[in-house]
Design a protein around this motif. Structure first.
Motif, PDB file in Angstrom:
ATOM      1  N   ALA A 150       0.796  -1.042   0.027  1.00  0.00           N
ATOM      2  CA  ALA A 150       0.119  -0.001  -0.036  1.00  0.00           C
ATOM      3  C   ALA A 150       0.865   1.139  -0.040  1.00  0.00           C
ATOM      4  O   ALA A 150       0.378   2.512   0.028  1.00  0.00           O
ATOM      5  N   ALA A 151       2.384   1.075   0.000  1.00  0.00           N
ATOM      6  CA  ALA A 151       3.029   2.305   0.062  1.00  0.00           C
ATOM      7  C   ALA A 151       2.909   2.858  -1.332  1.00  0.00           C
ATOM      8  O   ALA A 151       2.973   2.219  -2.237  1.00  0.00           O
ATOM      9  N   PRO A 152       3.141   4.273  -1.224  1.00  0.00           N
ATOM     10  CA  PRO A 152       3.207   4.941  -2.523  1.00  0.00           C
ATOM     11  C   PRO A 152       4.284   4.470  -3.533  1.00  0.00           C
ATOM     12  O   PRO A 152       5.382   4.279  -3.026  1.00  0.00           O
ATOM     13  N   LEU A 153       3.813   4.202  -4.949  1.00  0.00           N
ATOM     14  CA  LEU A 153       5.123   4.051  -5.811  1.00  0.00           C
ATOM     15  C   LEU A 153       5.811   5.274  -5.798  1.00  0.00           C
ATOM     16  O   LEU A 153       5.448   6.557  -5.969  1.00  0.00           O
ATOM     17  N   GLY A 186      -7.789  -3.297   2.410  1.00  0.00           N
ATOM     18  CA  GLY A 186      -6.682  -3.300   2.062  1.00  0.00           C
ATOM     19  C   GLY A 186      -6.273  -3.589   0.645  1.00  0.00           C
ATOM     20  O   GLY A 186      -5.296  -2.960   0.231  1.00  0.00           O
ATOM     21  N   VAL A 187      -7.163  -4.435   0.205  1.00  0.00           N
ATOM     22  CA  VAL A 187      -6.761  -4.954  -1.210  1.00  0.00           C
ATOM     23  C   VAL A 187      -7.239  -3.591  -2.144  1.00  0.00           C
ATOM     24  O   VAL A 187      -6.277  -3.271  -2.955  1.00  0.00           O
ATOM     25  N   GLU A 188      -8.228  -2.683  -1.903  1.00  0.00           N
ATOM     26  CA  GLU A 188      -8.458  -1.839  -2.501  1.00  0.00           C
ATOM     27  C   GLU A 188      -7.355  -0.765  -2.199  1.00  0.00           C
ATOM     28  O   GLU A 188      -7.382   0.039  -3.294  1.00  0.00           O
ATOM     29  N   GLU A 189      -6.826  -0.654  -1.332  1.00  0.00           N
ATOM     30  CA  GLU A 189      -5.966   0.532  -1.237  1.00  0.00           C
ATOM     31  C   GLU A 189      -4.651   0.008  -2.258  1.00  0.00           C
ATOM     32  O   GLU A 189      -4.146   0.780  -2.633  1.00  0.00           O
ATOM     33  N   VAL A 190      -4.416  -1.108  -2.034  1.00  0.00           N
ATOM     34  CA  VAL A 190      -3.161  -1.533  -3.118  1.00  0.00           C
ATOM     35  C   VAL A 190      -3.478  -1.438  -4.405  1.00  0.00           C
ATOM     36  O   VAL A 190      -2.725  -1.068  -4.992  1.00  0.00           O
ATOM     37  N   LEU A 191      -4.581  -1.670  -4.849  1.00  0.00           N
ATOM     38  CA  LEU A 191      -5.136  -1.470  -6.224  1.00  0.00           C
ATOM     39  C   LEU A 191      -5.010  -0.118  -6.586  1.00  0.00           C
ATOM     40  O   LEU A 191      -4.717   0.443  -7.619  1.00  0.00           O
ATOM     41  N   GLY A 192      -5.549   0.686  -5.543  1.00  0.00           N
ATOM     42  CA  GLY A 192      -5.509   2.286  -5.713  1.00  0.00           C
ATOM     43  C   GLY A 192      -4.147   2.798  -6.098  1.00  0.00           C
ATOM     44  O   GLY A 192      -4.108   4.078  -6.690  1.00  0.00           O
ATOM     45  N   VAL A 193      -3.203   2.265  -5.404  1.00  0.00           N
ATOM     46  CA  VAL A 193      -1.850   2.576  -5.609  1.00  0.00           C
ATOM     47  C   VAL A 193      -1.477   2.389  -6.972  1.00  0.00           C
ATOM     48  O   VAL A 193      -0.545   3.518  -7.592  1.00  0.00           O
ATOM     49  N   TRP A 194      -1.868   1.682  -7.898  1.00  0.00           N
ATOM     50  CA  TRP A 194      -1.350   1.501  -9.417  1.00  0.00           C
ATOM     51  C   TRP A 194      -2.352   2.151 -10.062  1.00  0.00           C
ATOM     52  O   TRP A 194      -2.201   2.096 -11.236  1.00  0.00           O
ATOM     53  N   ILE A 211      -0.557  -8.494 -19.455  1.00  0.00           N
ATOM     54  CA  ILE A 211      -0.831  -9.277 -17.957  1.00  0.00           C
ATOM     55  C   ILE A 211      -1.098  -8.394 -16.816  1.00  0.00           C
ATOM     56  O   ILE A 211      -1.845  -8.703 -16.126  1.00  0.00           O
ATOM     57  N   ASN A 212      -0.363  -7.400 -16.824  1.00  0.00           N
ATOM     58  CA  ASN A 212      -0.736  -6.122 -15.620  1.00  0.00           C
ATOM     59  C   ASN A 212      -2.128  -5.876 -16.019  1.00  0.00           C
ATOM     60  O   ASN A 212      -2.945  -5.692 -14.668  1.00  0.00           O
ATOM     61  N   LEU A 213      -2.675  -5.515 -16.997  1.00  0.00           N
ATOM     62  CA  LEU A 213      -3.914  -5.241 -17.221  1.00  0.00           C
ATOM     63  C   LEU A 213      -5.022  -6.148 -16.885  1.00  0.00           C
ATOM     64  O   LEU A 213      -6.044  -5.952 -16.189  1.00  0.00           O
ATOM     65  N   VAL A 214      -4.646  -7.304 -17.548  1.00  0.00           N
ATOM     66  CA  VAL A 214      -5.567  -8.628 -17.144  1.00  0.00           C
ATOM     67  C   VAL A 214      -5.703  -8.774 -15.749  1.00  0.00           C
ATOM     68  O   VAL A 214      -6.933  -8.815 -15.292  1.00  0.00           O
ATOM     69  N   MET A 215      -4.538  -8.872 -15.037  1.00  0.00           N
ATOM     70  CA  MET A 215      -4.849  -9.307 -13.578  1.00  0.00           C
ATOM     71  C   MET A 215      -5.215  -7.990 -12.675  1.00  0.00           C
ATOM     72  O   MET A 215      -5.778  -8.126 -12.017  1.00  0.00           O
ATOM     73  N   TYR A 216      -5.132  -6.877 -13.386  1.00  0.00           N
ATOM     74  CA  TYR A 216      -5.587  -5.466 -12.568  1.00  0.00           C
ATOM     75  C   TYR A 216      -7.091  -5.761 -12.569  1.00  0.00           C
ATOM     76  O   TYR A 216      -7.947  -5.601 -11.522  1.00  0.00           O
ATOM     77  N   ALA A 217      -7.581  -6.140 -13.737  1.00  0.00           N
ATOM     78  CA  ALA A 217      -9.061  -6.206 -13.887  1.00  0.00           C
ATOM     79  C   ALA A 217      -9.874  -7.232 -13.101  1.00  0.00           C
ATOM     80  O   ALA A 217     -10.923  -7.462 -12.487  1.00  0.00           O
ATOM     81  N   ALA A 218      -8.922  -8.534 -13.148  1.00  0.00           N
ATOM     82  CA  ALA A 218      -9.538  -9.770 -12.320  1.00  0.00           C
ATOM     83  C   ALA A 218      -9.459  -9.260 -10.827  1.00  0.00           C
ATOM     84  O   ALA A 218     -10.470  -9.811 -10.064  1.00  0.00           O
ATOM     85  N   ALA A 219      -8.459  -8.418 -10.575  1.00  0.00           N
ATOM     86  CA  ALA A 219      -8.417  -8.409  -9.014  1.00  0.00           C
ATOM     87  C   ALA A 219      -9.490  -7.209  -8.341  1.00  0.00           C
ATOM     88  O   ALA A 219     -10.176  -7.239  -7.530  1.00  0.00           O
ATOM     89  N   LEU A 220      -9.720  -6.363  -9.537  1.00  0.00           N
ATOM     90  CA  LEU A 220     -10.935  -5.380  -9.445  1.00  0.00           C
ATOM     91  C   LEU A 220     -12.341  -6.002  -9.218  1.00  0.00           C
ATOM     92  O   LEU A 220     -13.004  -5.792  -8.304  1.00  0.00           O
ATOM     93  N   ILE A 221     -12.718  -6.804 -10.042  1.00  0.00           N
ATOM     94  CA  ILE A 221     -13.896  -7.697 -10.183  1.00  0.00           C
ATOM     95  C   ILE A 221     -13.561  -9.010 -10.367  1.00  0.00           C
ATOM     96  O   ILE A 221     -13.370  -9.685 -11.441  1.00  0.00           O
TER      97      ILE A 221
END
Length: 239
Positions: A150-153, A186-194, A211-221
């Motif tokens: 969750a730390a800023p990038l 906590g998960v939403e906070e990590v996703l928000g970082v990206w 793969i980044n975009l596909v996994m991001y979509a899967a983690a969102l929904i």
């Protein structure tokens, strides 16, 4: 196997799940090898024609993955029809013997392994191996992963962190801990970082963008990744 099985549920067409069962019967037995002691184990990678072993070691979660996938496809076969249940049960039994004969699995420090483990566990929550692995995985998620990721990038941390691996952990945590608000937050906070940082990348990261975009979509929904998946109802067509 899982994708074909979920496609069968989404469309109501059992032939997709029959293809998953066919894939299991054709490919999975090739990954079993017999030790000198007579017990079975698995190899990680085979040649494309399945005729020779490329990597003799076993992946960390391969036996649990195979066990759960066989049972998942079998249950869809029972629900939709199409046969193959006995073959899948026999394959699941072979995986189960490996699970029972080896030390209990523990999660590694790798985010993708953590997420994969929790995702597998949520598909078979009542099993002893599942309860043990999930308890340790959730403890690791709370104590290390969610806080660290969750730390800023920064420019330096972005080059060190692999987005799709973090999203894999997020997906697994979200599937297993869907009822725990603190975990989901906590998960939403990590996703928000990206958020907003995945479509414009350095040239060095271009190969990872899909793969980044596909996994991001899967983690969102998580959708069909979740146990008990029920497809959306068919849209009504206005006459």
């Amino acid at each position: 196997m899982y994708a074909l099985s979920r496609l069968a549920l989404a469309t109501g067409k059992r032939e997709w799940n029959a293809l998953a069962a066919q894939l299991a019967r054709a490919a999975l037995p090739r990954f079993f090898v017999t030790r000198p002691s007579g017990s079975e184990t698995l190899v990680w990678k085979l040649a494309p024609d399945l005729g020779s072993v490329l990597v003799h070691s076993k992946g960390h979660l391969d036996d649990l993955d195979g066990l759960v996938m066989c049972r998942t496809v079998r249950e869809v076969a029972r629900r939709l029809g199409g046969g193959g249940e006995q073959d899948l049960e026999a394959l699941a039994a072979r995986y189960r013997r490996i699970v029972d004969n080896e030390p209990p699995k523990t999660p590694s420090g790798d985010p993708l392994d953590l997420g994969m483990g929790l995702w597998i566990c949520h598909l078979d929550r009542d099993a002893l191996w599942s309860r043990r692995l999930a308890t340790q995985g959730l403890r690791l998620a709370r104590a290390r992963f969610l806080a660290a990721c969750a730390a800023p990038l920064t420019e330096a941390s972005r080059r060190r962190r692999l987005a799709f691996r973090e999203f894999g952990a997020c997906l697994g945590i979200k599937c297993y801990g869907a009822e725990e608000e603190s975990l989901v937050a906590g998960v939403e906070e990590v996703l928000g970082v990206w958020e907003g940082k995945l479509t414009t990348v350095d040239n060095d990261e271009d190969d990872l963008r899909p793969i980044n975009l596909v996994m991001y979509a899967a983690a969102l929904i998580p959708g069909a990744f979740r146990d008990g998946y029920v497809p959306f109802p068919e849209p009504k067509i206005n006459e």
